[in-house]
Design an enzyme around this catalytic site. Sequence first.
Site, short mmCIF file in Angstrom:
data_model
loop_
_atom_site.label_atom_id
_atom_site.label_comp_id
_atom_site.label_asym_id
_atom_site.label_seq_id
_atom_site.Cartn_x
_atom_site.Cartn_y
_atom_site.Cartn_z
N HIS A 268 0.84 -1.20 0.00
CA HIS A 268 0.00 0.00 0.00
C HIS A 268 0.88 1.25 0.00
O HIS A 268 1.56 1.51 1.00
CB HIS A 268 -0.88 0.02 1.25
CG HIS A 268 -1.94 -1.04 1.29
ND1 HIS A 268 -2.11 -1.91 2.34
CD2 HIS A 268 -2.91 -1.35 0.38
CE1 HIS A 268 -3.14 -2.72 2.09
NE2 HIS A 268 -3.63 -2.40 0.91
N TYR A 444 4.17 -0.73 4.91
CA TYR A 444 4.90 -1.93 5.37
C TYR A 444 4.04 -3.18 5.22
O TYR A 444 3.97 -4.00 6.13
CB TYR A 444 5.38 -1.78 6.83
CG TYR A 444 6.09 -0.49 7.12
CD1 TYR A 444 7.31 -0.21 6.53
CD2 TYR A 444 5.53 0.46 7.97
CE1 TYR A 444 7.97 0.98 6.78
CE2 TYR A 444 6.18 1.65 8.22
CZ TYR A 444 7.39 1.91 7.63
OH TYR A 444 8.04 3.09 7.89
N HIS A 445 3.37 -3.30 4.08
CA HIS A 445 2.48 -4.44 3.84
C HIS A 445 2.89 -5.22 2.59
O HIS A 445 2.04 -5.49 1.74
CB HIS A 445 1.03 -3.95 3.64
CG HIS A 445 0.43 -3.25 4.82
ND1 HIS A 445 -0.68 -2.43 4.72
CD2 HIS A 445 0.76 -3.27 6.13
CE1 HIS A 445 -1.00 -1.97 5.92
NE2 HIS A 445 -0.14 -2.45 6.80
N PRO A 446 4.14 -5.61 2.40
CA PRO A 446 4.45 -6.33 1.17
C PRO A 446 3.77 -7.70 1.15
O PRO A 446 3.79 -8.42 2.15
CB PRO A 446 5.98 -6.50 1.22
CG PRO A 446 6.32 -6.41 2.66
CD PRO A 446 5.31 -5.49 3.27
#
Length: 508
Positions: A268, A444-446
């Site tokens: 995101h 920080y949502h890979p």
Amino acid sequence: MKFDFIVIGAGSAGCAVAAGLAKARIGSVCVLEAGPTDAVPQVKIPFGLLHTMGSKRDWNFKSTSQSNANNRVFNVNRGYMVGGSSSINSMVWFRGRADDFDNWQQPGWRWNDVERDFIEIEKLIQPQQIPTPHPLSVAFAKSFLANSDAPPTPDRESAGLFDTNSRNGRRWSAADAFLRPAMRSHGLQIITGANVNRISFEEGRARHVELVDGRTLSARCGIVLSAGSIGSPSILMRSGIGPAAQLSELGISIKVDSPQVGQNLSDHPVIGVHHEGRNSGYGLVWNQSLQWALSPFQWLTQRNGRLTSNFVEAGAFFRVNPITDDDDRPECQVHFIPYMMGFKGKSITTGSGYFADVGVCRPVSRGSLTLSSSDPRVAPNIDLGVLKEEQDVQILIGGFRRLRELLDKAPMGDSRAPEVYPGAAVSSDDEITEHIRARSGTAYHPVGTLAMGEQGTPVTNTLQLRDVDGLWVADASVMPSITSANTNAPSMMIGHRAAKLILREVKY
Ligand SMILES: Cc1cc2nc3c(=O)[nH]c(=O)nc-3n(C[C@H](O)[C@H](O)[C@H](O)COP(=O)(O)OP(=O)(O)OC[C@H]3O[C@@H](n4cnc5c(N)ncnc54)[C@H](O)[C@@H]3O)c2cc1C
């Protein structure tokens, strides 16, 4: 060292899958975690995340330079300890939208299939609001509806205080909810400081796990890869499963040519706005010194106060484009932080104020992960693909404008502070675009680097590695596309569901 099952990675999904396997009592289960324990106050105390990010309990990965973001290198923080990223994250709890899962178009993963798993994990997590939200967060939560106490939802335009995976004023990570109970009741074992180099095979079956320090462990029934969207594809590629040409160049012998390993990376993208003023949000200022000094005692004796803050206390969802007949989904998520965040380099700085960012719920840009070396001590190349597609930039421009409107409207009273960065001078589309390219980050949502799917994808919809026996993947990397909100709960759901799928298939 021989076990029936080995789970690689004690993160959000790894703890859940390991607990599910151990509970079935079909043999020994061991979790291998590269990092140390989570047994330090800065992990348990929600506000401690300010300290853990960037610390030795963070992998501290960096992206490659991002060509659509002024060639900047982004921080790719990931938890490096028991609990994984659930021990370092902001604890915001969202399942996502029902159609996020339906749109994966994977048998067994539609909303009707996964809803029960969310309900089951939520019995253990018990998501809840933090005990003492800052009044500014309470004010922001009233941006859409003045009388609502409900958390915001990606199902519709809404604002509210977030539910969190905290309990009694402390972080409640995947290790608290799944791992430790299974260690106490079902003999689950964990080895910390076990950095996995690669998996090796016997007669086409994944059988051994080789650690960076030279130790080897063996699994009789199966190996589950739960090292996250960065760790899992890296381990697989070092094991010879990935794009053959690239791996050959690094001198890695090929086990399975799987070109999609490491592709489809999604996160995101977010852009923020900073407000600063006297008597505003939390901050390092003299007139808050007494509250800061008292806060450890408050936390220890009453489990409330400012140290129970997860920073990202409130938020919102909204659209920026007109609703159409077939799409009324909110396109943006806002995170509101009632804390002064620096904008001149360091994020911790003097002053008091607040910060909010807006992100794209379903970005269309994609990046990729490749190995830069066969040496496990060398970090992989992480191309986040940030803002590669113009559609994401356009949504961020609209989202940035609407975020400003919400911040103006929220009933903040005397605690309202002026926008100091980027400031009112940044207002045209071109200026906002420039700001986005210069200052955007990710949430920080890979996810998605080992997407499950049809033929050609690395992983089947039962989470098995294609063309290999005895090897499963259970973490955020298997998501075909990112969910519309934060990704911790969906990762735990994947781990929880994976245990059921594995138990259905494994021969023991
Ligand atoms: C700073 C930050 C803030 C976030 N905030 C939120 C939030 O508020 N809400 C939310 O929903 N999501 C949030 N997220 C995202 C969320 O935490 C992740 O999506 C989720 O934890 C991913 O789970 P996972 O199991 O895929 O990976 P992880 O939880 O990262 O677990 C992977 C584990 O594998 C271990 N590992 C990796 N490589 C190896 C190896 N070679 N050998 C052995 N072990 C290895 C790691 O150390 C780690 O413990 C945040 C993430 C970060 C980093």
